[in-house]
Design an enzyme around this catalytic site. Structure first.
Site, PDB file in Angstrom:
ATOM      1  N   ASN A 254      -8.913 -41.850 -24.659  1.00 50.18           N
ATOM      2  CA  ASN A 254      -8.604 -43.028 -25.064  1.00 50.18           C
ATOM      3  C   ASN A 254      -9.338 -44.313 -25.072  1.00 50.18           C
ATOM      4  O   ASN A 254     -10.787 -43.815 -24.079  1.00 50.18           O
ATOM      5  CB  ASN A 254      -7.492 -42.999 -24.494  1.00 50.18           C
ATOM      6  CG  ASN A 254      -6.407 -41.424 -24.642  1.00 50.18           C
ATOM      7  OD1 ASN A 254      -6.677 -41.097 -25.782  1.00 50.18           O
ATOM      8  ND2 ASN A 254      -5.252 -41.587 -23.597  1.00 50.18           N
TER       9      ASN A 254
ATOM     10  N   LYS B 111      -6.803 -38.401 -21.112  1.00 54.36           N
ATOM     11  CA  LYS B 111      -6.859 -37.163 -19.688  1.00 54.36           C
ATOM     12  C   LYS B 111      -7.797 -36.508 -19.497  1.00 54.36           C
ATOM     13  O   LYS B 111      -8.974 -36.378 -18.834  1.00 54.36           O
ATOM     14  CB  LYS B 111      -5.322 -36.885 -19.651  1.00 54.36           C
ATOM     15  CG  LYS B 111      -4.356 -37.115 -19.524  1.00 54.36           C
ATOM     16  CD  LYS B 111      -3.380 -36.853 -19.752  1.00 54.36           C
ATOM     17  CE  LYS B 111      -2.205 -37.966 -19.577  1.00 54.36           C
ATOM     18  NZ  LYS B 111      -1.778 -39.165 -18.588  1.00 54.36           N
ATOM     19  N   ALA B 112      -8.458 -36.071 -20.573  1.00 56.61           N
ATOM     20  CA  ALA B 112     -10.035 -35.036 -20.953  1.00 56.61           C
ATOM     21  C   ALA B 112     -11.284 -35.674 -20.662  1.00 56.61           C
ATOM     22  O   ALA B 112     -12.035 -35.665 -19.508  1.00 56.61           O
ATOM     23  CB  ALA B 112     -10.031 -34.630 -21.755  1.00 56.61           C
TER      24      ALA B 112
ATOM     25  N   GLY C 133      -3.139 -38.518 -12.017  1.00 61.66           N
ATOM     26  CA  GLY C 133      -3.152 -37.225 -12.169  1.00 61.66           C
ATOM     27  C   GLY C 133      -4.119 -36.084 -12.404  1.00 61.66           C
ATOM     28  O   GLY C 133      -4.675 -35.186 -12.742  1.00 61.66           O
ATOM     29  N   ASP C 134      -5.379 -37.240 -13.048  1.00 61.92           N
ATOM     30  CA  ASP C 134      -6.341 -36.639 -13.742  1.00 61.92           C
ATOM     31  C   ASP C 134      -7.726 -36.118 -12.803  1.00 61.92           C
ATOM     32  O   ASP C 134      -8.064 -35.096 -13.073  1.00 61.92           O
ATOM     33  CB  ASP C 134      -7.146 -37.315 -15.642  1.00 61.92           C
ATOM     34  CG  ASP C 134      -5.755 -38.045 -15.881  1.00 61.92           C
ATOM     35  OD1 ASP C 134      -4.904 -37.602 -16.275  1.00 61.92           O
ATOM     36  OD2 ASP C 134      -5.967 -38.927 -16.509  1.00 61.92           O
TER      37      ASP C 134
ATOM     38  N   ALA D 178      -8.542 -41.714  -5.639  1.00 62.32           N
ATOM     39  CA  ALA D 178      -8.315 -42.940  -7.185  1.00 62.32           C
ATOM     40  C   ALA D 178      -7.009 -43.189  -7.424  1.00 62.32           C
ATOM     41  O   ALA D 178      -7.158 -44.101  -7.936  1.00 62.32           O
ATOM     42  CB  ALA D 178      -8.133 -41.045  -8.353  1.00 62.32           C
TER      43      ALA D 178
ATOM     44  N   GLY E 250      -8.824 -48.387  -6.527  1.00 63.52           N
ATOM     45  CA  GLY E 250      -8.917 -48.753  -6.781  1.00 63.52           C
ATOM     46  C   GLY E 250      -8.264 -49.414  -8.149  1.00 63.52           C
ATOM     47  O   GLY E 250      -6.642 -48.330  -8.313  1.00 63.52           O
TER      48      GLY E 250
HETATM   49  O1  RIB Z   1      -3.171 -40.735 -17.059  1.00 60.58           O
HETATM   50  C1  RIB Z   1      -4.301 -41.797 -17.745  1.00 60.58           C
HETATM   51  C2  RIB Z   1      -4.358 -41.657 -18.491  1.00 60.58           C
HETATM   52  O2  RIB Z   1      -3.622 -41.828 -19.327  1.00 60.58           O
HETATM   53  C3  RIB Z   1      -5.494 -43.318 -18.902  1.00 60.58           C
HETATM   54  O3  RIB Z   1      -6.491 -42.924 -19.015  1.00 60.58           O
HETATM   55  C4  RIB Z   1      -4.687 -43.047 -20.570  1.00 60.58           C
HETATM   56  O4  RIB Z   1      -5.517 -42.898 -21.503  1.00 60.58           O
HETATM   57  C5  RIB Z   1      -3.997 -42.414 -20.422  1.00 60.58           C
HETATM   58  O5  RIB Z   1      -3.851 -40.807 -21.057  1.00 60.58           O
END
Ligand code: RIB
Length: 316
Positions: free
Chosen positions: A15, A44-45, A258-259, A289, A292
């Site tokens: 995104n 997320k990916a 979470g990512d 994470a 910032g």
């Molecule tokens: O988890 C954060 C992400 O969720 C953001 O970068 C946004 O693009 C959404 O997909």
């Protein structure tokens, strides 16, 4: 230590993030003044792959962008750190996905997502994604989210299982979780809201998180890592119950934490870290994470992560 050329595969959303900071959420019909506009690559990916590179392992992004100017902006961060992008497809006639993110003073966030190219997959695209997974080197790890269609996720996860690769699922958005996916997952990483959406348990305490994890295991996942509101996580498997506390940090922005968790967990599995160590590694990454503003911009590299973990051990 990773197996020779093993790679972290990140399949899911790519995104462009437009992020602002607000004192509070707007009310219905209200126009609210906001500040600190950040325009950056996200998804997320893409975030997981970016983090994996920051932590020093090979990473390959599998997903879709549009044929617009946003596409290159969305990929700039992953490209800069050396994520392999040959399996990112530009979809003709589609716009790149756009995430509109509002971060509150306490670091909490809301996200409105226009899925655009993330949801545009033909049958051929689905087969091609499964092929990428099937051809991955032994010891690779597949990480997936649900910001792409169910058919893609299921095909890729089945290919991973057939290849003997471990699968980490970030079940976000939880409303898109298909029942048949649970038994195909090695590690699921819901946050408290996602755990409630999936199994109906409101996660306010360690006990709640363990209960939610037990229910996820009963649905067939091998390991549940249920994130706690304080940034820690509960690890539940057939024979283990462990709670990992977060690092002691100042929360600036929870976007992308979470990512970072799912990406770092994938890295730890790739490196064959023992499970509790892997969850500690993931909790440390997600703790840092949030320190910032933005997602990828706030992710730690390996040195910072290890120093933060060592600092905690010295204090303990
Ligand atoms: O988890 C954060 C992400 O969720 C953001 O970068 C946004 O693009 C959404 O997909």
């Amino acid at each position: 230590m990773t197996a020779d050329d093993a790679i972290l595969l990140a399949l899911g959303s790519i995104n462009l993030d437009l992020q602002v900071r607000a004192e509070r959420w707007p009310g219905p019909g209200e126009t609210l003044q906001v500040h600190d506009l950040l325009r950056a690559g996200g998804g997320k990916a893409a975030n997981r792959a970016f983090l994996a590179r920051r932590l020093g392992v090979r990473a390959c992004l599998v997903g879709h962008v549009g044929d617009d100017d946003f596409a290159e902006e969305a990929l700039r961060g992953p490209r800069a750190v050396g994520v392999e992008l040959s399996h990112v497809t530009r979809v003709a006639g589609q716009a790149t996905a756009l995430a509109m993110i509002v971060v509150r003073a306490d670091g909490d966030k809301t996200i409105l997502l226009a899925a655009n190219a993330n949801d545009a997959w033909s049958e051929g695209d689905v087969g091609a994604a499964a092929q990428v997974v099937a051809a991955a080197p032994a010891g690779s790890v597949l990480t997936v989210d649900l910001e792409v269609p169910e058919a893609v996720v299921l095909a890729a996860v089945r290919a991973a299982r057939a290849r003997g690769l471990q699968v980490v699922l970030d079940p976000s958005p939880a409303g898109r979780m298909p029942d048949e996916l649970y038994p195909l997952i090695d590690v699921i990483t819901p946050n408290p809201e996602e755990a409630r959406a999936l199994v109906g348990v409101a996660v306010a305490s360690e006990r709640d998180a363990i209960r939610a994890g037990e229910q996820l295991c009963a649905r067939g996942v091998r390991v549940a890592c249920v994130k706690l509101p304080d940034g820690g996580a509960a690890l539940v498997s057939a024979d283990r119950r462990e709670v990992v506390a977060p690092l002691d940090v100042e929360v600036v922005d929870k976007t992308g934490a979470g990512d970072a968790f799912a990406g770092a967990l994938g890295v730890a599995l790739l490196e064959r870290q023992e499970l509790v160590q892997a969850v500690k590694f993931a909790v440390a990454a997600s703790s840092l994470a949030v320190t910032g503003y933005g997602s990828q911009a706030a992710y730690p590299d390996r040195g910072r992560l290890e120093r933060a973990r060592a600092g905690r051990e010295r204090r303990a």
